[in-house]
Motif scaffolding. Structure first.
Motif, PDB file in Angstrom:
ATOM      1  N   GLU A  48       0.826  -1.212   0.000  1.00  0.00           N
ATOM      2  CA  GLU A  48       0.000   0.000   0.000  1.00  0.00           C
ATOM      3  C   GLU A  48       0.860   1.262   0.000  1.00  0.00           C
ATOM      4  O   GLU A  48       0.554   2.239  -0.691  1.00  0.00           O
ATOM      5  CB  GLU A  48      -0.933  -0.031   1.212  1.00  0.00           C
ATOM      6  CG  GLU A  48      -2.007  -1.112   1.110  1.00  0.00           C
ATOM      7  CD  GLU A  48      -2.629  -1.461   2.452  1.00  0.00           C
ATOM      8  OE1 GLU A  48      -2.319  -0.760   3.455  1.00  0.00           O
ATOM      9  OE2 GLU A  48      -3.408  -2.432   2.504  1.00  0.00           O
ATOM     10  N   ALA A  49       1.948   1.243   0.760  1.00  0.00           N
ATOM     11  CA  ALA A  49       2.857   2.390   0.773  1.00  0.00           C
ATOM     12  C   ALA A  49       3.510   2.571  -0.589  1.00  0.00           C
ATOM     13  O   ALA A  49       3.692   3.700  -1.074  1.00  0.00           O
ATOM     14  CB  ALA A  49       3.907   2.215   1.861  1.00  0.00           C
ATOM     15  N   GLN A  50       3.875   1.460  -1.223  1.00  0.00           N
ATOM     16  CA  GLN A  50       4.487   1.540  -2.554  1.00  0.00           C
ATOM     17  C   GLN A  50       3.521   2.153  -3.561  1.00  0.00           C
ATOM     18  O   GLN A  50       3.910   2.977  -4.400  1.00  0.00           O
ATOM     19  CB  GLN A  50       4.915   0.146  -3.005  1.00  0.00           C
ATOM     20  CG  GLN A  50       5.600   0.125  -4.362  1.00  0.00           C
ATOM     21  CD  GLN A  50       6.223  -1.220  -4.636  1.00  0.00           C
ATOM     22  OE1 GLN A  50       7.223  -1.576  -4.022  1.00  0.00           O
ATOM     23  NE2 GLN A  50       5.649  -1.980  -5.562  1.00  0.00           N
ATOM     24  N   GLN A  51       2.249   1.769  -3.498  1.00  0.00           N
ATOM     25  CA  GLN A  51       1.254   2.352  -4.394  1.00  0.00           C
ATOM     26  C   GLN A  51       1.184   3.860  -4.217  1.00  0.00           C
ATOM     27  O   GLN A  51       1.082   4.621  -5.192  1.00  0.00           O
ATOM     28  CB  GLN A  51      -0.132   1.735  -4.129  1.00  0.00           C
ATOM     29  CG  GLN A  51      -0.254   0.276  -4.499  1.00  0.00           C
ATOM     30  CD  GLN A  51      -0.326   0.039  -6.005  1.00  0.00           C
ATOM     31  OE1 GLN A  51      -0.294   0.972  -6.785  1.00  0.00           O
ATOM     32  NE2 GLN A  51      -0.415  -1.215  -6.402  1.00  0.00           N
ATOM     33  N   GLN A  52       1.253   4.316  -2.975  1.00  0.00           N
ATOM     34  CA  GLN A  52       1.185   5.745  -2.712  1.00  0.00           C
ATOM     35  C   GLN A  52       2.412   6.467  -3.244  1.00  0.00           C
ATOM     36  O   GLN A  52       2.317   7.564  -3.802  1.00  0.00           O
ATOM     37  CB  GLN A  52       1.024   6.013  -1.224  1.00  0.00           C
ATOM     38  CG  GLN A  52       0.873   7.485  -0.871  1.00  0.00           C
ATOM     39  CD  GLN A  52      -0.340   8.100  -1.526  1.00  0.00           C
ATOM     40  OE1 GLN A  52      -1.470   7.714  -1.249  1.00  0.00           O
ATOM     41  NE2 GLN A  52      -0.134   9.060  -2.424  1.00  0.00           N
ATOM     42  N   VAL A  53       3.578   5.870  -3.058  1.00  0.00           N
ATOM     43  CA  VAL A  53       4.810   6.481  -3.576  1.00  0.00           C
ATOM     44  C   VAL A  53       4.720   6.629  -5.097  1.00  0.00           C
ATOM     45  O   VAL A  53       5.003   7.695  -5.648  1.00  0.00           O
ATOM     46  CB  VAL A  53       6.041   5.647  -3.186  1.00  0.00           C
ATOM     47  CG1 VAL A  53       7.284   6.162  -3.911  1.00  0.00           C
ATOM     48  CG2 VAL A  53       6.272   5.688  -1.687  1.00  0.00           C
ATOM     49  N   VAL A  54       4.333   5.552  -5.778  1.00  0.00           N
ATOM     50  CA  VAL A  54       4.247   5.594  -7.237  1.00  0.00           C
ATOM     51  C   VAL A  54       3.206   6.617  -7.689  1.00  0.00           C
ATOM     52  O   VAL A  54       3.436   7.388  -8.631  1.00  0.00           O
ATOM     53  CB  VAL A  54       3.920   4.201  -7.806  1.00  0.00           C
ATOM     54  CG1 VAL A  54       3.665   4.274  -9.307  1.00  0.00           C
ATOM     55  CG2 VAL A  54       5.055   3.232  -7.514  1.00  0.00           C
ATOM     56  N   ALA A  55       2.061   6.654  -7.010  1.00  0.00           N
ATOM     57  CA  ALA A  55       1.012   7.607  -7.380  1.00  0.00           C
ATOM     58  C   ALA A  55       1.484   9.041  -7.213  1.00  0.00           C
ATOM     59  O   ALA A  55       1.163   9.919  -8.020  1.00  0.00           O
ATOM     60  CB  ALA A  55      -0.233   7.355  -6.537  1.00  0.00           C
ATOM     61  N   THR A  56       2.261   9.295  -6.178  1.00  0.00           N
ATOM     62  CA  THR A  56       2.775  10.651  -5.946  1.00  0.00           C
ATOM     63  C   THR A  56       3.763  11.049  -7.041  1.00  0.00           C
ATOM     64  O   THR A  56       3.728  12.178  -7.546  1.00  0.00           O
ATOM     65  CB  THR A  56       3.444  10.728  -4.566  1.00  0.00           C
ATOM     66  OG1 THR A  56       2.495  10.336  -3.563  1.00  0.00           O
ATOM     67  CG2 THR A  56       3.930  12.144  -4.272  1.00  0.00           C
ATOM     68  N   ILE A  57       4.633  10.134  -7.418  1.00  0.00           N
ATOM     69  CA  ILE A  57       5.584  10.408  -8.503  1.00  0.00           C
ATOM     70  C   ILE A  57       4.827  10.652  -9.815  1.00  0.00           C
ATOM     71  O   ILE A  57       5.156  11.563 -10.585  1.00  0.00           O
ATOM     72  CB  ILE A  57       6.573   9.251  -8.649  1.00  0.00           C
ATOM     73  CG1 ILE A  57       7.488   9.183  -7.420  1.00  0.00           C
ATOM     74  CG2 ILE A  57       7.410   9.388  -9.929  1.00  0.00           C
ATOM     75  CD1 ILE A  57       8.324   7.921  -7.343  1.00  0.00           C
ATOM     76  N   ALA A  58       3.793   9.843 -10.052  1.00  0.00           N
ATOM     77  CA  ALA A  58       3.041   9.936 -11.305  1.00  0.00           C
ATOM     78  C   ALA A  58       2.327  11.272 -11.457  1.00  0.00           C
ATOM     79  O   ALA A  58       2.057  11.698 -12.591  1.00  0.00           O
ATOM     80  CB  ALA A  58       2.033   8.793 -11.387  1.00  0.00           C
ATOM     81  N   GLN A  59       2.026  11.940 -10.373  1.00  0.00           N
ATOM     82  CA  GLN A  59       1.395  13.253 -10.470  1.00  0.00           C
ATOM     83  C   GLN A  59       2.276  14.254 -11.213  1.00  0.00           C
ATOM     84  O   GLN A  59       1.781  15.138 -11.904  1.00  0.00           O
ATOM     85  CB  GLN A  59       1.080  13.781  -9.069  1.00  0.00           C
ATOM     86  CG  GLN A  59      -0.008  13.018  -8.350  1.00  0.00           C
ATOM     87  CD  GLN A  59      -0.172  13.461  -6.908  1.00  0.00           C
ATOM     88  OE1 GLN A  59       0.533  14.359  -6.424  1.00  0.00           O
ATOM     89  NE2 GLN A  59      -1.094  12.839  -6.190  1.00  0.00           N
ATOM     90  N   GLU A  60       3.589  14.137 -11.054  1.00  0.00           N
ATOM     91  CA  GLU A  60       4.535  15.048 -11.696  1.00  0.00           C
ATOM     92  C   GLU A  60       5.219  14.418 -12.905  1.00  0.00           C
ATOM     93  O   GLU A  60       5.610  15.131 -13.836  1.00  0.00           O
ATOM     94  CB  GLU A  60       5.597  15.489 -10.684  1.00  0.00           C
ATOM     95  CG  GLU A  60       5.060  16.276  -9.506  1.00  0.00           C
ATOM     96  CD  GLU A  60       4.624  17.675  -9.907  1.00  0.00           C
ATOM     97  OE1 GLU A  60       5.194  18.231 -10.872  1.00  0.00           O
ATOM     98  OE2 GLU A  60       3.704  18.208  -9.264  1.00  0.00           O
ATOM     99  N   PHE A  61       5.373  13.095 -12.877  1.00  0.00           N
ATOM    100  CA  PHE A  61       6.061  12.385 -13.956  1.00  0.00           C
ATOM    101  C   PHE A  61       5.190  11.202 -14.375  1.00  0.00           C
ATOM    102  O   PHE A  61       5.433  10.064 -13.970  1.00  0.00           O
ATOM    103  CB  PHE A  61       7.442  11.913 -13.490  1.00  0.00           C
ATOM    104  CG  PHE A  61       8.391  13.030 -13.134  1.00  0.00           C
ATOM    105  CD1 PHE A  61       9.188  13.612 -14.109  1.00  0.00           C
ATOM    106  CD2 PHE A  61       8.469  13.507 -11.829  1.00  0.00           C
ATOM    107  CE1 PHE A  61      10.059  14.648 -13.791  1.00  0.00           C
ATOM    108  CE2 PHE A  61       9.336  14.532 -11.494  1.00  0.00           C
ATOM    109  CZ  PHE A  61      10.130  15.115 -12.484  1.00  0.00           C
ATOM    110  N   PRO A  62       4.143  11.460 -15.170  1.00  0.00           N
ATOM    111  CA  PRO A  62       3.142  10.413 -15.469  1.00  0.00           C
ATOM    112  C   PRO A  62       3.652   9.259 -16.317  1.00  0.00           C
ATOM    113  O   PRO A  62       2.988   8.221 -16.393  1.00  0.00           O
ATOM    114  CB  PRO A  62       2.045  11.183 -16.203  1.00  0.00           C
ATOM    115  CG  PRO A  62       2.706  12.413 -16.727  1.00  0.00           C
ATOM    116  CD  PRO A  62       3.763  12.761 -15.733  1.00  0.00           C
TER     117      PRO A  62
END
Length: 276
Positions: A48-62
């Motif tokens: 779940e933490a990994q999903q959040q990290v990836v989602a946060t990165i994707a906001q700026e680097f989709p």
């Protein structure tokens, strides 16, 4: 804002966001699975933490490339490319959602959510959030800090005052290597400690609390790159057993505050080379 500064800001934001998710699960009900050994575990909180990290990165680097410890595919980030290893060219993000999961599942508060921004195989920014201790360690092109305050490696040069961390896998079927390392460190330095969280230990070296660390096994990128960048930006040194500059994929990792790196290398060599 430069590209490197932007990546550093996103690395910090992503580490913080993943850390929040992990902290919400800490000391709660967890689903725990063993991976390669009974002490090598993964929990639902890691994924779940990994999903959040990836989602946060994707906001700026989709369309970012990510290298993650856990095998859970990104959800809601369709443009993200998942790589098995750090690419030798171009940008990527290296993620450890909970480094120190064995601590985490035992309700021990020394664990980290770590994110490294990498370009052409080299880290350009790193962040390790440690929510249980209310600490965030960050390094970018312009600063290296703990909790937004500048940090630096220790200035100790008396080996009797050195505290050296021993880290990496601990095999009960082959205890020779860790036993030899602990023996050499105990005989040569003032203190030997084992924390169970590689990124947390590297952050402590960068902040000056610890003076060095010996990791005899080939470190995974998610276990090492963010912390190695922290150490170097804080004035420390990270090499292989031969003394060459550490890069992803090397066989071992030796770090120090760089006042007596030779002595830390000597201890590691005495332990490891005698076993060959």
């Amino acid at each position: 804002m430069s590209e490197a500064t932007h990546r550093a800001a996103v690395a910090e934001r992503a580490a913080r966001a993943g850390g929040v998710v992990a902290e919400e699960a800490f000391r709660g009900d967890l689903t725990i699975e063993a991976k390669e050994s009974p002490t090598d575990v993964v929990s639902n909180a890691d994924r779940e933490a990994q999903q959040q990290v990836v989602a946060t990165i994707a906001q700026e680097f989709p369309t970012a490339t990510v290298v993650c410890e856990e095998d859970a595919p990104p959800v809601g980030a369709e443009g993200i490319e998942v790589a098995e290893s750090v690419p030798g060219s171009g940008p990527a993000w290296v993620i450890d959602p909970i480094d120190g999961t064995a601590n985490f599942v035992r309700e021990i508060g020394f664990w980290a959510t770590s994110v490294a921004a990498v370009v052409d195989g080299e880290p350009v920014a790193g962040a390790s959030a440690m929510p249980a201790t209310n600490d965030i360690y960050t390094a970018g092109p312009e600063s290296v800090s703990r909790n937004d305050e500048p940090m630096a490696v220790s200035e100790r040069d008396d080996l009797a005052e050195f505290a050296i961390g021993t880290t990496g896998r601990w095999s009960t079927s082959d205890p020779t290597t860790p036993t030899a390392i602990v023996r050499e460190v105990s005989e040569r330095f003032g203190d030997s400690r084992r924390f169970g969280c590689i990124q947390g230990l590297l952050a402590l070296v960068a902040a000056g609390g610890m003076d060095g660390a010996i990791m005899p096994d080939p470190p995974n990128a998610w276990d090492s790159l963010a912390g190695v960048h922290l150490v170097r930006r804080a004035g420390g040194r990270a090499t292989t057993l031969s003394g060459d500059r550490f890069t992803d994929g090397d066989e071992n990792l030796i770090v120090s505050n760089d006042t007596r790196h030779d002595a830390v290398l000597d201890a590691a060599r005495a332990a490891l080379l005698d076993l060959e």
